[in-house]
Scaffold this motif. Structure first.
Motif: not given
Length: 361
Positions: A33-46, A48-53, A130-135
């Protein structure tokens, strides 16, 4: 579908904040949401990328190797449901009949690095994060006491259709044995506890490697795409090149991603590639890496194959052997090699202590 249909290179360009790791057992998509950035999850086949970016700061290069004669890759592989996320995925399409193992695929992905890419994460297919792996990885890389650090380790496994494991203790790469071809096999040993800082690692692996992108972009340690059908031996030569070029390896304090080591129910290159071609290509590739390591003559010349790549010039190969506790000429492990420089009591006992021992192939 060919094994490397979901082989991925992740290029991290920026991150939102250094949040702590969170579990992503149900792999649900998280909307920002514009007012509250959240980790995004990208799913491609198997994958799953949950990032803080924030959106647009992370992009992926996927080398898709599939049956081009059976149909379009849209039908075979599929597109992400989120079109904005799909725009961040660059797809390199290769018919499985032309595929030649992981080295050409990784080289093809790394060739897509851009000038504004700051970090690069190289992984294998069938990975979950795991979520926020990038940060977490960016922060942990900055904690490594080295000028050119690389985070690397064999990921712990997960079971298809199951939640991610709760055991987040890390693994450390150590030598396992030299096989019948003279190639070094690696294994990951689970640590008994989660350390406070990154653990120096004697070796490097291809299935999880996180570093600053400049290391690859500037061509100091190029990935050798000429090593066709080389599996066992890829990590040995690349570790030697990286180490002799001044890189130091570290295992992150916690498990960041998990890999599906089980191969039942999916085809691999061992079923799809011509056995004779694969064997001859692998033999030449092994000859090339042994020549680069000073362990044998130059491989037979080929009009289509470039000359073998050499090692770095910042450290001698003997220093790599000493750090890894191996004797390359004798093809032997030195005493305490399997402890990776740690005390024996640093490793978990009982249960699944050794996460991987040369893929068991």
């Amino acid at each position: 579908i060919f094994e490397y249909v979901a082989r991925v290179e992740i290029f991290v360009r920026w991150f939102w904040r250094c949040d702590v790791l969170q579990d992503d057992d149900d792999a649900k998509r998280v909307r920002r949401r514009e007012d509250e950035p959240k980790p995004a999850v990208v799913r491609a086949e198997r994958l799953v990328v949950g990032t803080s970016a924030p959106a647009g700061r992370i992009r992926a290069c996927v080398v898709q190797q599939y049956d081009c004669e059976a149909g379009a890759d849209d039908a075979l592989v599929g597109r992400l449901k989120d079109p904005d996320v799909e725009k961040r995925v660059e797809r390199v399409r290769v018919d499985f009949r032309d595929a030649a193992g992981p080295c050409p695929a990784r080289a093809a992905a790394l060739a897509r690095l851009g000038d504004d890419d700051d970090y690069v994460l190289q992984i294998d297919s069938h990975a979950r994060f795991r979520r926020n792996w990038d940060a977490y990885l960016i922060r942990t890389l900055g904690e490594c006491p080295a000028r050119t650090p690389i985070l690397t380790a064999y990921p712990a496994g997960y079971h298809a259709g199951s939640a991610l494991p709760k055991d987040h203790r890390p693994t450390l790469l150590v030598p396992s044995k030299f096989d019948e071809h003279g190639a070094l096999r690696l294994k990951g040993r689970r640590l008994a506890a989660i350390p406070k800082t990154p653990t120096p690692s004697p070796l490097w692996c291809a299935g999880f490697s996180f570093s600053r992108a400049a290391l690859w972009r500037e061509g100091a340690v190029p990935y050798d795409g000429s090593l066709r059908h080389l599996f066992f031996g890829e990590e040995l030569i690349q570790a030697a090149r990286l180490f002799t070029s001044g890189c130091d390896f570290f295992a992150p304090p916690e498990q960041v991603l998990f890999h599906l080591w089980e191969r039942g129910g999916r085809r691999t290159i061992f079923q799809d590639a011509d056995a004779g071609t694969r064997a001859s290509d692998a033999a030449r590739s092994r000859a090339a890496i042994f020549f680069a390591l000073g362990l044998g003559p130059a491989p037979p010349s080929s009009s289509s194959a470039p000359p073998p790549r050499g090692l770095g010039s910042k450290r001698p190969l003997a220093a790599f052997e000493a750090a890894a506790r191996i004797d390359l000429a004798a093809r032997t492990l030195l005493p305490d090699a399997e402890d990776g420089g740690l005390a024996p009591g640093a490793f978990a006992r009982g249960g699944l202590e050794d996460v991987l021992a040369g893929l068991g192939l």
